[in-house]
Design a protein around this motif. Structure first.
Motif, PDB file in Angstrom:
ATOM      1  N   GLY A 258      11.638  -1.719  -3.805  1.00 64.65           N
ATOM      2  CA  GLY A 258      12.631  -0.672  -3.579  1.00 64.65           C
ATOM      3  C   GLY A 258      12.022   0.622  -3.101  1.00 64.65           C
ATOM      4  O   GLY A 258      10.820   0.854  -3.226  1.00 64.65           O
ATOM      5  N   LEU A 259      12.873   1.472  -2.586  1.00 68.14           N
ATOM      6  CA  LEU A 259      12.435   2.779  -2.098  1.00 68.14           C
ATOM      7  C   LEU A 259      11.983   3.686  -3.233  1.00 68.14           C
ATOM      8  O   LEU A 259      11.174   4.582  -3.027  1.00 68.14           O
ATOM      9  CB  LEU A 259      13.559   3.455  -1.309  1.00 68.14           C
ATOM     10  CG  LEU A 259      13.995   2.755  -0.029  1.00 68.14           C
ATOM     11  CD1 LEU A 259      15.166   3.487   0.599  1.00 68.14           C
ATOM     12  CD2 LEU A 259      12.849   2.643   0.952  1.00 68.14           C
ATOM     13  N   ARG A 260      12.499   3.477  -4.444  1.00 68.44           N
ATOM     14  CA  ARG A 260      12.125   4.342  -5.566  1.00 68.44           C
ATOM     15  C   ARG A 260      10.655   4.205  -5.941  1.00 68.44           C
ATOM     16  O   ARG A 260      10.080   5.096  -6.534  1.00 68.44           O
ATOM     17  CB  ARG A 260      12.988   4.035  -6.780  1.00 68.44           C
ATOM     18  CG  ARG A 260      14.406   4.533  -6.607  1.00 68.44           C
ATOM     19  CD  ARG A 260      15.201   4.250  -7.820  1.00 68.44           C
ATOM     20  NE  ARG A 260      15.516   2.819  -7.787  1.00 68.44           N
ATOM     21  CZ  ARG A 260      16.050   2.154  -8.779  1.00 68.44           C
ATOM     22  NH1 ARG A 260      16.324   2.746  -9.906  1.00 68.44           N
ATOM     23  NH2 ARG A 260      16.326   0.878  -8.655  1.00 68.44           N
ATOM     24  N   ALA A 261      10.048   3.099  -5.603  1.00 69.84           N
ATOM     25  CA  ALA A 261       8.646   2.861  -5.961  1.00 69.84           C
ATOM     26  C   ALA A 261       7.662   3.420  -4.934  1.00 69.84           C
ATOM     27  O   ALA A 261       6.458   3.308  -5.105  1.00 69.84           O
ATOM     28  CB  ALA A 261       8.400   1.360  -6.137  1.00 69.84           C
TER      29      ALA A 261
ATOM     30  N   ALA B 182       0.823  -1.218   0.000  1.00 68.10           N
ATOM     31  CA  ALA B 182       0.000   0.000   0.000  1.00 68.10           C
ATOM     32  C   ALA B 182       0.853   1.262   0.000  1.00 68.10           C
ATOM     33  O   ALA B 182       0.335   2.356  -0.209  1.00 68.10           O
ATOM     34  CB  ALA B 182      -0.938   0.004   1.204  1.00 68.10           C
ATOM     35  N   ALA B 183       2.164   1.134   0.220  1.00 63.56           N
ATOM     36  CA  ALA B 183       3.067   2.283   0.223  1.00 63.56           C
ATOM     37  C   ALA B 183       3.603   2.603  -1.170  1.00 63.56           C
ATOM     38  O   ALA B 183       4.256   3.623  -1.362  1.00 63.56           O
ATOM     39  CB  ALA B 183       4.246   2.018   1.160  1.00 63.56           C
ATOM     40  N   LEU B 184       3.301   1.747  -2.128  1.00 62.29           N
ATOM     41  CA  LEU B 184       3.862   1.906  -3.466  1.00 62.29           C
ATOM     42  C   LEU B 184       3.073   2.885  -4.317  1.00 62.29           C
ATOM     43  O   LEU B 184       1.857   3.032  -4.162  1.00 62.29           O
ATOM     44  CB  LEU B 184       3.917   0.549  -4.167  1.00 62.29           C
ATOM     45  CG  LEU B 184       4.725  -0.525  -3.459  1.00 62.29           C
ATOM     46  CD1 LEU B 184       4.656  -1.833  -4.232  1.00 62.29           C
ATOM     47  CD2 LEU B 184       6.167  -0.084  -3.259  1.00 62.29           C
TER      48      LEU B 184
ATOM     49  N   ALA C 183       7.026   7.781   4.328  1.00 62.02           N
ATOM     50  CA  ALA C 183       8.417   7.849   4.781  1.00 62.02           C
ATOM     51  C   ALA C 183       8.894   6.465   5.208  1.00 62.02           C
ATOM     52  O   ALA C 183       8.260   5.832   6.060  1.00 62.02           O
ATOM     53  CB  ALA C 183       8.534   8.818   5.952  1.00 62.02           C
ATOM     54  N   PRO C 184       9.993   5.985   4.631  1.00 61.21           N
ATOM     55  CA  PRO C 184      10.544   4.709   5.092  1.00 61.21           C
ATOM     56  C   PRO C 184      11.240   4.893   6.433  1.00 61.21           C
ATOM     57  O   PRO C 184      11.890   5.915   6.677  1.00 61.21           O
ATOM     58  CB  PRO C 184      11.554   4.348   3.995  1.00 61.21           C
ATOM     59  CG  PRO C 184      11.933   5.644   3.377  1.00 61.21           C
ATOM     60  CD  PRO C 184      10.748   6.556   3.519  1.00 61.21           C
ATOM     61  N   ILE C 185      11.084   3.920   7.329  1.00 64.29           N
ATOM     62  CA  ILE C 185      11.745   3.976   8.637  1.00 64.29           C
ATOM     63  C   ILE C 185      12.363   2.621   8.949  1.00 64.29           C
ATOM     64  O   ILE C 185      11.937   1.588   8.417  1.00 64.29           O
ATOM     65  CB  ILE C 185      10.785   4.404   9.770  1.00 64.29           C
ATOM     66  CG1 ILE C 185       9.611   3.443   9.909  1.00 64.29           C
ATOM     67  CG2 ILE C 185      10.286   5.820   9.560  1.00 64.29           C
ATOM     68  CD1 ILE C 185       8.746   3.702  11.133  1.00 64.29           C
ATOM     69  N   ASP C 186      13.355   2.624   9.832  1.00 66.62           N
ATOM     70  CA  ASP C 186      13.992   1.397  10.293  1.00 66.62           C
ATOM     71  C   ASP C 186      13.379   1.018  11.651  1.00 66.62           C
ATOM     72  O   ASP C 186      12.458   1.684  12.138  1.00 66.62           O
ATOM     73  CB  ASP C 186      15.503   1.569  10.365  1.00 66.62           C
ATOM     74  CG  ASP C 186      15.930   2.748  11.235  1.00 66.62           C
ATOM     75  OD1 ASP C 186      15.079   3.310  11.972  1.00 66.62           O
ATOM     76  OD2 ASP C 186      17.107   3.105  11.180  1.00 66.62           O
ATOM     77  N   TYR C 187      13.910  -0.045  12.266  1.00 63.18           N
ATOM     78  CA  TYR C 187      13.342  -0.476  13.551  1.00 63.18           C
ATOM     79  C   TYR C 187      13.489   0.571  14.662  1.00 63.18           C
ATOM     80  O   TYR C 187      12.543   0.790  15.421  1.00 63.18           O
ATOM     81  CB  TYR C 187      13.909  -1.832  13.979  1.00 63.18           C
ATOM     82  CG  TYR C 187      13.252  -2.962  13.223  1.00 63.18           C
ATOM     83  CD1 TYR C 187      11.972  -3.386  13.553  1.00 63.18           C
ATOM     84  CD2 TYR C 187      13.897  -3.581  12.160  1.00 63.18           C
ATOM     85  CE1 TYR C 187      11.344  -4.404  12.856  1.00 63.18           C
ATOM     86  CE2 TYR C 187      13.281  -4.596  11.452  1.00 63.18           C
ATOM     87  CZ  TYR C 187      12.014  -5.003  11.806  1.00 63.18           C
ATOM     88  OH  TYR C 187      11.399  -6.003  11.105  1.00 63.18           O
TER      89      TYR C 187
ATOM     90  N   LEU D  24      10.029  -3.726   3.172  1.00 64.80           N
ATOM     91  CA  LEU D  24      10.104  -3.436   1.734  1.00 64.80           C
ATOM     92  C   LEU D  24      11.176  -4.311   1.089  1.00 64.80           C
ATOM     93  O   LEU D  24      10.948  -4.920   0.037  1.00 64.80           O
ATOM     94  CB  LEU D  24      10.442  -1.968   1.486  1.00 64.80           C
ATOM     95  CG  LEU D  24       9.329  -0.950   1.580  1.00 64.80           C
ATOM     96  CD1 LEU D  24       9.912   0.453   1.454  1.00 64.80           C
ATOM     97  CD2 LEU D  24       8.278  -1.186   0.507  1.00 64.80           C
ATOM     98  N   ALA D  25      12.342  -4.377   1.724  1.00 65.85           N
ATOM     99  CA  ALA D  25      13.437  -5.191   1.199  1.00 65.85           C
ATOM    100  C   ALA D  25      13.073  -6.673   1.202  1.00 65.85           C
ATOM    101  O   ALA D  25      13.369  -7.395   0.243  1.00 65.85           O
ATOM    102  CB  ALA D  25      14.706  -4.944   2.015  1.00 65.85           C
ATOM    103  N   LEU D  26      12.410  -7.125   2.252  1.00 63.23           N
ATOM    104  CA  LEU D  26      12.005  -8.523   2.359  1.00 63.23           C
ATOM    105  C   LEU D  26      11.101  -8.930   1.199  1.00 63.23           C
ATOM    106  O   LEU D  26      11.206 -10.039   0.669  1.00 63.23           O
ATOM    107  CB  LEU D  26      11.291  -8.754   3.696  1.00 63.23           C
ATOM    108  CG  LEU D  26      10.784 -10.166   3.963  1.00 63.23           C
ATOM    109  CD1 LEU D  26      11.967 -11.099   4.185  1.00 63.23           C
ATOM    110  CD2 LEU D  26       9.875 -10.171   5.173  1.00 63.23           C
ATOM    111  N   TYR D  27      10.235  -8.032   0.776  1.00 61.76           N
ATOM    112  CA  TYR D  27       9.311  -8.309  -0.326  1.00 61.76           C
ATOM    113  C   TYR D  27       9.904  -7.932  -1.687  1.00 61.76           C
ATOM    114  O   TYR D  27       9.210  -7.981  -2.701  1.00 61.76           O
ATOM    115  CB  TYR D  27       7.978  -7.592  -0.098  1.00 61.76           C
ATOM    116  CG  TYR D  27       7.125  -8.284   0.931  1.00 61.76           C
ATOM    117  CD1 TYR D  27       6.215  -9.260   0.570  1.00 61.76           C
ATOM    118  CD2 TYR D  27       7.261  -7.987   2.282  1.00 61.76           C
ATOM    119  CE1 TYR D  27       5.450  -9.919   1.517  1.00 61.76           C
ATOM    120  CE2 TYR D  27       6.502  -8.636   3.245  1.00 61.76           C
ATOM    121  CZ  TYR D  27       5.600  -9.607   2.855  1.00 61.76           C
ATOM    122  OH  TYR D  27       4.844 -10.264   3.795  1.00 61.76           O
TER     123      TYR D  27
END
Length: 97
Positions: free
Chosen positions: A68-71, A40-42, A77-81, A62-65
């Motif tokens: 990429g961040l470009r999509a 849903a973030a794409l 906003a992408p975030i880490d743990y 995102l990486a697991l699936y």
């Protein structure tokens, strides 16, 4: 401070969790997409975006699936743990969907 952090993890094509969450969101709330919900973030994802709601996606998922961040949509906003933990601390309530 955000009011509610909504944690959505099910694929929006297989579950109505995101739709229900968005219907209940109010300005000042936040949505964190994780697990299969990262689709849903794409860019091009078909879902209503209530005004005043902040959007985040867990970058590791995102990486697991293989996405990429470009999509990503511009409003997500992408975030880490550590960012995930920070968002939890910034909110009054957390709601898992």
């Amino acid at each position: 401070m955000n009011r509610v952090l909504n944690l959505v993890h099910r694929d929006p094509l297989a579950s109505d969790d995101l739709t229900t969450c968005l219907r209940l969101c109010a300005p000042g709330d936040a949505v964190l997409l994780r697990g299969a919900a990262v689709t849903a973030a794409l860019e091009g994802a078909d879902c209503d975006r209530p005004e005043g709601v902040r959007w985040y996606v867990l970058a590791d998922d995102l990486a697991l699936y293989g996405l990429g961040l470009r999509a990503l949509r511009a409003d997500v906003a992408p975030i880490d743990y550590p960012g995930f933990v920070q968002r939890v601390l910034e909110c009054e309530l957390c709601q898992s969907w």
